[in-house]
Write a protein that holds these residues in place. Structure first.
Motif, mmCIF file in Angstrom:
data_model
loop_
_atom_site.group_PDB
_atom_site.id
_atom_site.type_symbol
_atom_site.label_atom_id
_atom_site.label_comp_id
_atom_site.label_asym_id
_atom_site.label_seq_id
_atom_site.Cartn_x
_atom_site.Cartn_y
_atom_site.Cartn_z
ATOM 1 N N ASP A 1 0.739 -1.345 -0.094
ATOM 2 C CA ASP A 1 -0.038 -0.077 -0.019
ATOM 3 C C ASP A 1 0.836 1.276 0.208
ATOM 4 O OD1 ASP A 1 0.948 -0.156 2.692
ATOM 5 O OD2 ASP A 1 -0.907 -0.308 3.535
ATOM 6 N N ASN B 1 -6.177 -0.852 -1.658
ATOM 7 C CA ASN B 1 -7.004 -1.559 -0.692
ATOM 8 C C ASN B 1 -6.425 -2.932 -0.381
ATOM 9 O OD1 ASN B 1 -7.401 -2.874 -3.240
ATOM 10 N ND2 ASN B 1 -9.478 -3.490 -2.819
ATOM 11 N N HIS B 2 -4.982 -2.667 -0.411
ATOM 12 C CA HIS B 2 -4.129 -3.750 0.107
ATOM 13 C C HIS B 2 -4.429 -4.586 1.278
ATOM 14 C CE1 HIS B 2 -0.363 -6.201 1.014
ATOM 15 N NE2 HIS B 2 -0.337 -5.578 2.189
ATOM 16 N N GLU B 3 -4.271 -5.949 1.454
ATOM 17 C CA GLU B 3 -4.754 -6.585 2.663
ATOM 18 C C GLU B 3 -3.473 -7.766 2.613
ATOM 19 O OE1 GLU B 3 -8.245 -8.515 3.246
ATOM 20 O OE2 GLU B 3 -9.385 -6.587 3.101
ATOM 21 N N THR C 1 -2.016 -14.167 4.559
ATOM 22 C CA THR C 1 -1.667 -14.878 5.786
ATOM 23 C C THR C 1 -0.580 -15.725 5.740
ATOM 24 O OG1 THR C 1 -3.337 -16.323 5.140
ATOM 25 C CG2 THR C 1 -4.353 -14.354 6.481
ATOM 26 N N ASN D 1 3.147 -7.772 4.796
ATOM 27 C CA ASN D 1 3.460 -8.887 4.074
ATOM 28 C C ASN D 1 4.096 -9.661 4.992
ATOM 29 O OD1 ASN D 1 1.777 -8.447 1.603
ATOM 30 N ND2 ASN D 1 3.317 -7.064 1.334
#
Length: 247
Positions: free
Chosen positions: A138, A179-181, A184, A239
């Motif tokens: 982001d 809208n970076h997520e 996991t 990340n």
């Protein structure tokens, strides 16, 4: 396989600036920040010395071979640079070969091997585009600073996206996403020879290691005894990355 890696060749010249400029024009490559011409995995450093003659005394002792994707195009560019051909470009059994001299008289060859040559040896054509992976961030400036300054990678930027240059010519794309997520899972692993030293260096640069419930991590955050010693941390976009010590 030897643990020694040939990563550069020093080409001595009585007039290094002239010879370096010629290589840059002839092969369309600009010297990097350290003055190296990055011609694939092996770079060439043209360096000045006052103990070498103006012309190569024994030019056939060492011949630089340059693998090219289009031998005809390379030959045309060399013609424009005014090279002296020792053996003009010609088709041989396994591909195209051409031998020429640089301004100091050093001998070089351009080579374009046929696809059949690589196929018969179970090898990949080095000029065939390689698959690559990527992940989002982001904040591209923050990502660039982290991967260059903290992780010590060579990072280039084009069209607002980063390429992380890894060992062996591999690259990873980092692209912007508002809208970076964070994923996991671990998106990038860094093999290191000494994980304790690597973890200490990361800590000295302000990187905090991740702690996972149920994971047998030591006080430094390293998990041992379940495969290679490994430690996890994040980049500025969240990340997950790791350093791991391979045997």
């Amino acid at each position: 396989m030897s643990s020694h890696i040939l990563n550069s060749i020093l080409l001595a010249s009585a007039d290094a600036e002239r010879l370096r400029d010629w290589y840059a024009r002839a092969f369309d490559v600009a010297p990097n920040d350290d003055g190296f011409l990055e011609l694939g995995p092996v770079a060439v450093l043209v360096d000045g010395r006052d103990d070498v003659p103006a012309a190569a005394a024994d030019p056939y002792r060492v011949i630089l071979n340059l693998d090219v994707p289009d031998a005809q195009a390379a030959a045309r560019r060399l013609d424009e640079a005014g090279v002296e051909w020792v053996a003009p470009l010609e088709k041989r059994a396994d591909g195209w070969f051409g031998t020429f001299r640089d301004p100091d008289g050093n001998v070089l060859q351009i080579i374009q091997m046929d696809a059949e040559y690589y196929s018969s040896r179970g090898a990949d054509d080095p000029h065939r585009p390689r698959p690559f992976s990527g992940f989002s961030a982001d904040d591209i400036p923050a990502a660039r600073a982290f991967y260059a300054d903290v992780m010590g990678l060579r990072v280039t930027e084009e069209h607002g996206m980063l390429t992380l240059h890894l060992g062996g010519g591999a690259g990873v794309l980092v692209y912007p996403k508002p809208n970076h997520e964070p994923a996991t899972f671990t998106v990038l692993n860094f093999p290191v020879p000494d994980i304790d030293a690597a973890v200490a260096e990361l800590a000295s640069k302000g990187v905090e290691l991740l702690r996972y419930d149920g994971m047998p991590q030591d006080d430094a955050g390293v998990m041992r005894g379940q495969g290679p010693p490994i430690a996890w941390f994040t980049d500025p976009a969240g990340n997950v990355l790791s350093v791991l010590q391979e045997d």
